[in-house]
Design a protein around this motif. Structure first.
Motif, short mmCIF file in Angstrom:
data_model
loop_
_atom_site.label_atom_id
_atom_site.label_comp_id
_atom_site.label_asym_id
_atom_site.label_seq_id
_atom_site.Cartn_x
_atom_site.Cartn_y
_atom_site.Cartn_z
N LYS A 1 -3.12 -4.93 9.12
CA LYS A 1 -1.75 -4.50 8.94
C LYS A 1 -0.88 -4.24 10.21
O LYS A 1 -1.36 -3.23 10.79
N GLY B 1 11.23 -4.81 2.99
CA GLY B 1 12.53 -4.84 2.38
C GLY B 1 12.61 -5.95 1.24
O GLY B 1 13.93 -6.18 0.88
N ILE C 1 5.14 -6.17 7.62
CA ILE C 1 4.95 -5.31 8.36
C ILE C 1 4.91 -3.65 7.80
O ILE C 1 5.03 -3.82 6.77
N SER D 1 9.11 -0.61 -1.38
CA SER D 1 10.34 0.22 -1.78
C SER D 1 11.25 -0.26 -2.73
O SER D 1 11.85 0.49 -3.60
N GLY E 1 12.28 -0.49 3.03
CA GLY E 1 13.39 -0.83 2.06
C GLY E 1 14.65 -1.96 2.97
O GLY E 1 14.21 -2.51 3.95
N SER F 1 0.84 -1.27 -0.15
CA SER F 1 0.10 0.12 0.05
C SER F 1 0.87 1.27 -0.02
O SER F 1 1.68 1.27 0.68
N LYS G 1 -3.74 2.76 -2.09
CA LYS G 1 -3.18 3.59 -1.27
C LYS G 1 -4.23 3.42 0.01
O LYS G 1 -5.40 3.37 -0.31
N SER G 2 -3.97 3.59 1.40
CA SER G 2 -4.63 3.71 2.32
C SER G 2 -5.68 5.02 2.33
O SER G 2 -5.40 6.04 1.99
C1 LIG Z 1 6.13 6.49 0.42
C2 LIG Z 1 5.35 5.33 1.26
C3 LIG Z 1 4.06 5.45 1.41
C4 LIG Z 1 3.39 4.39 2.10
N1 LIG Z 1 1.97 4.42 2.29
C5 LIG Z 1 1.48 3.49 2.91
C6 LIG Z 1 0.00 3.79 3.21
O1 LIG Z 1 -0.50 4.56 2.64
N2 LIG Z 1 -0.67 2.56 3.86
C7 LIG Z 1 0.10 1.42 4.51
O2 LIG Z 1 -0.44 0.50 4.86
N3 LIG Z 1 1.27 1.30 4.17
C8 LIG Z 1 2.10 2.30 3.66
N4 LIG Z 1 3.48 2.38 3.37
C9 LIG Z 1 4.14 1.31 4.04
C10 LIG Z 1 4.28 0.03 2.98
O3 LIG Z 1 3.05 -0.59 2.35
C11 LIG Z 1 5.05 -1.14 3.56
O4 LIG Z 1 4.56 -1.78 4.57
C12 LIG Z 1 6.57 -0.66 4.09
O5 LIG Z 1 7.14 0.21 3.08
C13 LIG Z 1 7.46 -1.75 4.02
O6 LIG Z 1 7.60 -2.51 2.77
P1 LIG Z 1 8.83 -2.27 1.74
O7 LIG Z 1 10.48 -2.14 2.50
O8 LIG Z 1 8.89 -3.20 0.80
O9 LIG Z 1 8.61 -0.66 1.48
C14 LIG Z 1 4.24 3.32 2.57
C15 LIG Z 1 5.44 3.05 2.48
C16 LIG Z 1 6.26 4.02 1.68
C17 LIG Z 1 7.59 3.93 1.30
#
Ligand SMILES: Cc1cc2nc3c(=O)[nH]c(=O)nc-3n(C[C@H](O)[C@H](O)[C@H](O)COP(=O)(O)O)c2cc1C
Length: 320
Positions: A180, A260, A206, A282, A232, A30, A54-55
């Protein structure tokens, strides 16, 4: 690619998540590319098995002022502040995305947030009208304390109260409900167990990990919100540990392991920790939307080179 071989590869990655069939186990996380049908269908075409919107919350929110997100060297830090058009407009966007995704059979996951369990139920009622395949309750955003207080994911009672409030609506709509969770808690397994006992059909783990980066020349935090959420590569071992503990606490409960994951090897590790599907966020920043295709190809190559015919053969392997 020869058709039979292609079908074989797709079959290898096919995943069932809370009764929903996904062509691959990769779930766009998301908040990464919004809720636009165009971008979500592009992620789907490139190898996502499900895409998370997006949430969205009860009303339009502009989010925080820039700077809201940057690459600090070992990962990203963001405090976007949950900008969204509000539940009613979000339901229209979700309905358009659902229609656009239909030919690909890639699942649509709606994501919602709110300030009280009752508000969560009100938002759920609106977005469920778009008939998403799964509803994800974002109770773990670390960047909106000023508006919403401590996240519900910080306690067993908080997580359970939101799950219980929304469950009757999801049950009536026939839509699986995922919660979540946040990494910065002493016992994520216990929180997952209470959320499941209150009606959650699955767990997404997470969300980002709270952090801060200070610019030493101005002696000020770089983000306008001061603190933000880390995501990330540096988040991966934290996410793997969380997924492992949740799988121990609620065996058999579907888990979207997120945090990540940037390569096929990272995704395999997440599955071995006990994830049913693997969130990708990310990595889109690091590798572009093509990350979906690259990760699924890398997973397939790993499975083939290790003589593994099905993802079921490696899911939860690290617990044995
Ligand atoms: C720019 C950005 C915006 C995010 N917006 C949301 C969101 O609106 N709702 C949500 O549940 N998580 C949101 N997240 C969290 C991601 O969904 C994810 O849980 C988190 O980034 C860890 O995963 P990753 O390391 O693969 O990015 C956001 C993350 C980033 C980087």
């Amino acid at each position: 690619m020869n058709g039979a071989l292609f079908l074989g590869k797709r079959a290898m990655l096919q995943t069932t998540l809370a009764g929903v069939t996904l062509p691959t186990p990769l779930v766009l996380a998301s908040g990464i590319i919004g809720t636009s049908a165009t971008l979500l269908t592009r992620a789907a075409a490139l190898g996502a098995g499900a895409v998370t919107a997006k949430s969205a919350g009860p009303e339009l929110r502009k989010g925080h002022r820039n700077p809201i997100c940057f690459d600090w060297g070992e990962g990203l830090i963001n405090a976007v502040g949950l900008p969204n058009p509000g539940a009613t407009h979000e339901a229209d966007l979700l309905a358009a995305a659902k229609q656009a995704l239909a030919p690909s059979r890639v699942a649509l996951i709606a994501s919602i947030f709110a300030g009280t369990p009752e508000q969560f139920a009100a938002v759920a009622q609106i977005v469920l009208q778009a008939n998403p395949d799964i509803l994800e309750l974002n109770i773990s955003c670390p960047n909106v304390h000023d508006d919403f207080g401590e996240p519900f994911a910080a306690s067993c009672a908080g997580a359970a109260s939101v799950a219980a409030a929304v469950k009757p609506l999801c049950r009536a709509a026939g839509v699986p409900m995922f919660i979540k969770l946040a990494p910065n808690v002493p016992n994520i397994g216990r929180i997952a167990a209470d959320a499941v006992a209150a009606g959650a059909d699955g767990i997404t783990a997470i969300n980002t990990m709270p952090g801060m980066v200070i610019d030493i020349e101005s002696a000020r935090p770089i983000l306008t919100n001061r603190s933000g959420g880390l995501s990330g590569p540096m988040l991966r071992p934290i996410a793997v540990r969380c997924v492992y503990e949740i799988a121990e606490a609620v065996p058999g409960t579907p888990i979207i392991g997120t945090g990540g994951v940037t390569s096929g090897a990272d995704a395999i590790e997440m599955l071995m920790a006990g994830a049913t599907a693997v969130g990708v966020g990310s990595a889109i920043y690091y590798r572009g939307l093509e990350a979906m295709q690259q990760i699924s190809e890398e997973m397939t190559l790993w499975l083939q080179s290790h003589g593994v015919a099905s993802l079921d053969d490696i899911r939860g392997m690290a617990h044995r």
